[in-house]
Motif scaffolding. Structure first.
Motif: not given
Lengths: 308, 481
Positions: A41, A266-275, A279
């Protein structure tokens, strides 16, 4: 006339279908595609990793917890919200006592006032509602515990959002509070279109409020209830639950993962963890849950349509 | 949103409904692909500006006419300090057009631009929407800032930029190996924050050992004041005083082992002792009632109102809570109390590290311009300007002489002086965000401090989380050099 029909129909359909394909279908396809990659991402390069993300999901405890909470939301929230909304709408429109010289059926006294009041929460953005309740749930100076202290319950001072056993219920209460008004209005409109003669006939037969509700109102309102049910389930799985959990809860998602839901994950994985790829895989799981929910509700709710 | 269906509730057909449900419920799925733009699209990007000539006045060789774009995180420090620095850049390079913008939405604004290969030249990648640094580094999205660090400093051409920085700043910008990817501009002092006035009214000094700490808390309780409060909803504030305490008790190696995710790092006796010490605060009832349900602002407000004596926090608290901290509060910070005389490091051991990470993207058009802007910001004048405006220190070592310091800032400077070289810098919070915040913070420490886990259970759980992170192949792992 006949041979001009298809170009005419196609002409009307192209634009909306095109928009739908571009803004709904295409992102779906893209997302499903990304769920088979290792896209972060944050950069344009990624490689295909096959089913790795899905395999990882199966061992991911937090995923299962969020799935569990989302399912609970999808089952419980529509039940409570729709039930409450039906009750309130019935009381506003039909449940009143007959007054001399008044119409045959009417709501309880002051019903037009209630109708407006119930709709108020709907006017507020869900973010504001969540923020207000976060203040209200503040254990030391929040409204709820202050009221409890005010009426002498000094020992009953729950931590609300800070307590893993209560937090999820606190969140659900907020969602119910903020959505029930919409369904009251929706059902009120539906009840208004039920012919008065049917109620008159029921009253002549000596039906009380319960019988009227279960034998007349509910069956004739069935289509609306069903739509409302699906709509509410989707709110509970999607945007509404995300906003409330993200804004109000500890962490967010806590304490101790007690309030995490799939959209939040979904949000945390995509936008916090860069995964982002992982997500999207969780997003696909959410898609399946949502579709399954809609299908089950439609299937279970299938009935003969009543014409009146 | 409901008005159309309310008017015609029975008109919604089954097919419509399925379509609608798809459109509504699944918005979260396409949103991911959508918000982040088309990953496979872009790529090409624009051409890179040609570097200019390196001169004494322009040691980085900035192209004097190339436009420069700077995106700032518009958070607790505001935007004024950066605007002032941009003005200097514009003055030095009158031919260059500078595009400056400030936003809270770093990720939503910039993620698509990274994916398209058209990022700005300088970014303050901070705030709730911070882009994951590990991923940016791992995917070669950043420019190595070594040329900047080796360039002569803005004030003194005889001194390199790297020699004007506070200890730890350069190392923090490294991930593995030599390149320096990030320059942390602000300098944060973490520790236990309190009101000197409140402590004076108890006839006490800041406690250096845990027995004294418990005694002070007991004394405060008799006056109807809680000993401690913390951001209960974000319990990852607790480490601000807990980690340096662990370092003080067991030595730096314990913290390094924790950061390196070594097996059984959390089982070290120093960790156990410190956890038990904190748990004692809960057991003895020294924690402000209701704390686990308070967020950071609410807990800071309760503390500023004098409901609790101590709060673990960072130096931003002075600015963030300035409107609730009373004028005569005499805000002060102290390094954490230790256990007793047998601690490995002296009292004064404190956690201090960089904040506000600035990056220059690898695909920036004018990376020299971005670095030059940073060089300007690291001058003494700009640093003083920052400190005056936002009550916080910068990475520039010094820059506090001759300007009036607020009481919190003065005490932070004093604490740093007292610490000398005993500054620790735990890295979990920038290396493994999820582990630090959600797992150790919320699910471990938060549960223990609310009394729902014993220290032994908390440690077992946290060790489990750390092992999980160490084994997770989707996470990039780092080690202290």
């Amino acid at each position: 006339m006949q041979h001009g029909k298809y170009p005419f129909v196609v002409g009307f359909l192209t634009v909306p279908l095109g928009l739908y394909a571009l803004f709904v279908i295409w992102p779906f396809v893209q997302s499903i595609y990304y769920s088979f990659t290792d896209w972060t991402g944050l950069s344009p390069d990624f490689v295909m990793v096959g089913l790795d993300n899905y395999r990882r999901m199966l061992d991911d405890e937090i995923f299962w917890k969020s799935l569990q909470h989302s399912l609970l939301f999808a089952l419980l929230l529509p039940l409570v919200t729709i039930g409450l909304a039906l009750f309130l709408a019935f009381m506003i429109n039909v449940g009143g006592r007959r007054r001399r010289g008044g119409p045959v059926i009417s709501g309880v006294r002051g019903s037009s006032f209630y109708k407006i009041v119930y709709f108020f929460p709907q006017v507020l953005s869900i973010a504001i509602v969540a923020l207000l309740f976060a203040f209200a749930y503040n254990p030391s100076s929040g409204a709820i515990n202050s009221v409890l202290r005010g009426i002498g319950l000094d020992d009953v001072q729950p931590l609300w959002l800070g307590d893993p056993d209560l937090a999820l219920w606190c969140v659900m209460a907020v969602i119910v509070w903020s959505t029930v008004g919409f369904f009251v209005v929706l059902f009120s409109a539906g009840m208004a279109s039920i012919p008065v003669e049917l109620y008159e006939a029921a009253l002549l037969d000596g039906a009380d409020r319960f019988t009227t509700f279960f034998r007349i109102t509910l069956p004739l309102l069935w289509d609306t209830v069903q739509s409302g049910w699906v709509y509410m389930g989707i709110l509970a799985l999607g945007a509404e639950s995300f906003a409330v959990v993200q804004i109000m809860t500890t962490g967010p998602g806590g304490p101790d993962y007690s309030t995490t839901v799939m959209v939040l994950y979904v949000y945390q994985k995509a936008f916090r963890d860069g995964q982002a790829a992982y997500a999207t895989a969780v997003g696909v799981a959410l898609l399946i849950v949502t579709l399954a929910f809609a299908a089950i509700v439609m299937r279970l709710g299938r009935r003969e349509r009543l014409e009146y | 949103m409901g008005s159309t269906s309310a008017e015609n509730p029975t008109g919604v057909g089954r097919r419509d409904l399925i379509k609608r449900s798809a459109a509504l419920g699944l918005i979260s799925v396409p949103a991911v692909g959508f918000l982040s733009g088309c990953a496979s699209g872009g790529g090409g990007g624009r051409g890179r500006a040609e570097a200019g000539e390196k001169t004494a006045k322009n040691p980085l060789g900035v192209n004097t006419t190339a436009p420069m774009e700077f995106v700032l995180f518009d958070g607790g420090f505001g935007r004024e300090y950066a605007e002032d620095a941009v003005k200097i850049y514009e003055k030095n390079f009158p031919g260059a057009e500078v595009k400056f913008s400030a936003t809270q939405k770093i990720q939503s604004t910039l993620q698509p631009r990274f994916n398209q290969g058209t990022p700005p030249d300088l970014i303050d990648n901070s705030g709730a929407e911070q882009m994951d640094m590990g991923v940016l580094v791992g995917k070669n999205q950043l420019t190595d800032l070594t040329p900047l660090l080796d360039a002569p400093s803005y004030d003194d051409p005889g001194k390199k930029v790297r020699d004007t920085l506070r200890p730890g700043i350069v190392e923090m910008g490294q991930f593995d190996g030599k390149p320096v990817w990030i320059l942390y501009y602000a300098y944060t002092v973490y520790g236990v924050w309190y009101s000197q006035k409140a402590l004076d009214s108890l006839d006490e000094k800041y406690p250096e050992t845990w027995d004294e700490m418990l005694r002070v808390c007991e004394k405060a309780r008799k006056r109807g004041m809680a000993g401690w409060t913390y951001a209960g909803k974000y319990p990852y504030y607790i480490p601000f005083s807990l980690y340096p305490m662990i370092g003080k008790v067991g030595g730096r190696e314990v913290l390094d082992a924790i950061d390196n995710l070594e097996p059984n790092a959390w089982k070290h006796p120093a960790v156990k002792d410190c956890f038990e010490a904190y748990y004692e605060l809960y057991r003895k009832g020294y924690i402000l009632k209701g704390t686990p349900g308070l967020d950071h602002i609410q807990s800071q407000t309760a503390w500023a109102q004098g409901k609790a004596l101590f709060i673990p926090n960072g130096s931003w608290v002075e600015n963030e809570s300035s409107h609730v901290i009373p004028k005569d509060f005499e805000l002060a910070v102290s390094a954490p109390s230790g256990l007793d005389d047998s601690d490995r490091m002296p009292f004064g051991t404190i956690w201090a590290s960089g904040g506000e990470p600035f990056i220059v993207p690898a695909k920036a058009r004018n990376p020299e311009g971005g670095m030059e802007q940073l060089r300007i910001m690291l001058s003494e004048a700009s640093s003083k300007n920052f400190t005056t405006k936002v009550k916080s220190l910068t990475a520039y070592n010094g820059g506090t002489d001759g300007i009036p310091l607020t009481s919190g800032l003065k005490s932070a400077v004093a604490a740093l002086e007292k610490a000398g070289s005993n500054v620790v810098n735990p890295r979990l919070q920038d290396w493994y965000v999820q582990l630090q915040k959600e797992k150790i913070g919320v699910a471990g420490l938060g549960e223990m401090m609310a009394g729902r886990l014993t220290p032994a259970e908390a440690i077992r759980r946290i060790q489990g989380f750390a092992d999980e992170t160490a084994k997770d192949p989707s996470i990039k792992h780092y080690k202290h050099q």
